[in-house]
Scaffold this motif. Structure first.
Motif, PDB file in Angstrom:
ATOM      1  N   ALA A   1       0.740  -1.130  -0.059  1.00 43.74           N
ATOM      2  CA  ALA A   1       0.087   0.160   0.112  1.00 43.74           C
ATOM      3  C   ALA A   1       0.908   1.313   0.071  1.00 43.74           C
ATOM      4  CB  ALA A   1      -0.889   0.031   1.233  1.00 43.74           C
ATOM      5  N   LYS A   2       0.520   1.921  -0.737  1.00 47.17           N
ATOM      6  CA  LYS A   2       1.175   3.478  -0.709  1.00 47.17           C
ATOM      7  C   LYS A   2       0.142   4.431  -1.062  1.00 47.17           C
ATOM      8  CE  LYS A   2       2.976   2.920  -5.640  1.00 47.17           C
ATOM      9  NZ  LYS A   2       4.143   2.622  -6.318  1.00 47.17           N
ATOM     10  N   TYR A   3       0.626   5.789  -0.524  1.00 45.05           N
ATOM     11  CA  TYR A   3      -0.619   6.868  -0.580  1.00 45.05           C
ATOM     12  C   TYR A   3       0.151   8.049  -1.463  1.00 45.05           C
ATOM     13  CZ  TYR A   3       1.885   8.618   3.442  1.00 45.05           C
ATOM     14  OH  TYR A   3       2.746   8.815   4.440  1.00 45.05           O
TER      15      TYR A   3
ATOM     16  N   LYS B   1       6.268   5.698   0.385  1.00 41.55           N
ATOM     17  CA  LYS B   1       7.287   4.413  -0.024  1.00 41.55           C
ATOM     18  C   LYS B   1       5.969   3.423   0.250  1.00 41.55           C
ATOM     19  CE  LYS B   1       8.314   3.007   4.918  1.00 41.55           C
ATOM     20  NZ  LYS B   1       9.134   2.629   5.449  1.00 41.55           N
ATOM     21  N   SER B   2       6.304   2.303  -0.291  1.00 39.09           N
ATOM     22  CA  SER B   2       5.237   1.338  -0.138  1.00 39.09           C
ATOM     23  C   SER B   2       5.247   0.494   1.040  1.00 39.09           C
ATOM     24  CB  SER B   2       5.388   0.176  -1.596  1.00 39.09           C
ATOM     25  OG  SER B   2       4.653  -0.618  -1.462  1.00 39.09           O
TER      26      SER B   2
ATOM     27  N   GLN C   1      -4.363  -1.455  -7.592  1.00 40.11           N
ATOM     28  CA  GLN C   1      -5.920  -1.058  -7.328  1.00 40.11           C
ATOM     29  C   GLN C   1      -5.986   0.219  -6.799  1.00 40.11           C
ATOM     30  OE1 GLN C   1      -8.279  -3.613  -7.685  1.00 40.11           O
ATOM     31  NE2 GLN C   1      -9.861  -2.009  -7.618  1.00 40.11           N
ATOM     32  N   ASN C   2      -6.442   1.050  -7.608  1.00 35.14           N
ATOM     33  CA  ASN C   2      -6.513   2.532  -6.990  1.00 35.14           C
ATOM     34  C   ASN C   2      -7.686   2.493  -6.015  1.00 35.14           C
ATOM     35  OD1 ASN C   2      -4.304   3.590  -8.408  1.00 35.14           O
ATOM     36  ND2 ASN C   2      -5.856   3.667 -10.088  1.00 35.14           N
ATOM     37  N   GLY C   3      -7.659   4.027  -5.102  1.00 31.07           N
ATOM     38  CA  GLY C   3      -8.789   3.851  -4.051  1.00 31.07           C
ATOM     39  C   GLY C   3      -8.418   5.270  -3.261  1.00 31.07           C
TER      40      GLY C   3
ATOM     41  N   TRP D   1      -4.810   6.477  -2.879  1.00 31.99           N
ATOM     42  CA  TRP D   1      -4.018   5.084  -2.646  1.00 31.99           C
ATOM     43  C   TRP D   1      -3.872   4.491  -3.797  1.00 31.99           C
ATOM     44  CZ3 TRP D   1      -2.090   3.402   2.246  1.00 31.99           C
ATOM     45  CH2 TRP D   1      -2.368   4.470   3.426  1.00 31.99           C
ATOM     46  N   GLN D   2      -2.809   3.473  -3.695  1.00 29.78           N
ATOM     47  CA  GLN D   2      -2.584   2.496  -4.789  1.00 29.78           C
ATOM     48  C   GLN D   2      -2.322   1.141  -3.904  1.00 29.78           C
ATOM     49  OE1 GLN D   2       0.710   3.244  -7.507  1.00 29.78           O
ATOM     50  NE2 GLN D   2      -0.951   3.984  -9.035  1.00 29.78           N
TER      51      GLN D   2
END
Length: 118
Positions: A27-29, A37-38, A97-99, A107-108
């Protein structure tokens, strides 16, 4: 025997009713100018209906029943609830997956089945 079958069938229905999915994700924002960073985290994927039931909003409908949400717990009482955009199929996550979370931050998320985040 019939009673045992009925109880077994009822148990299956009850377990299906709250069948959120637990996935390891990267997850990264979105920051001001780039992506963070992821982070390798565990995410719970809920349908909107399941999330409404889990949060006690079954009748209020705070979350869209037609969408899916990723819930990431960071610390006790601190979570990001990310509404996933696009199509989501249970058990599968697109490469990215975007959100958007409850504060409007982008987020990704990507599947972390292999234990590597980029």
């Amino acid at each position: 025997m019939k009673r045992l079958l009925f109880l077994g069938f009822g148990f299956i229905l009850m377990t299906q009713a709250s069948a959120y999915e637990v996935k390891k994700v990267c997850a990264k924002y979105q920051t001001n100018y780039s992506w963070s960073k992821s982070y390798q985290v565990q995410s719970h994927i809920y349908s909107g209906q399941e999330l409404n039931e889990a949060t006690g909003n079954a009748y209020m409908g705070k979350y869209s029943m037609f969408d899916h949400y990723a819930v990431i717990w960071w610390d006790a009482g601190q979570a990001s609830i990310i509404k996933l955009s696009g199509f989501y199929t249970s058990g599968m996550m697109m490469l990215y997956q975007n959100g958007t979370d409850q504060n409007g931050r982008a987020w990704q998320l990507s599947d972390n089945s292999y234990g590597i985040c980029i």
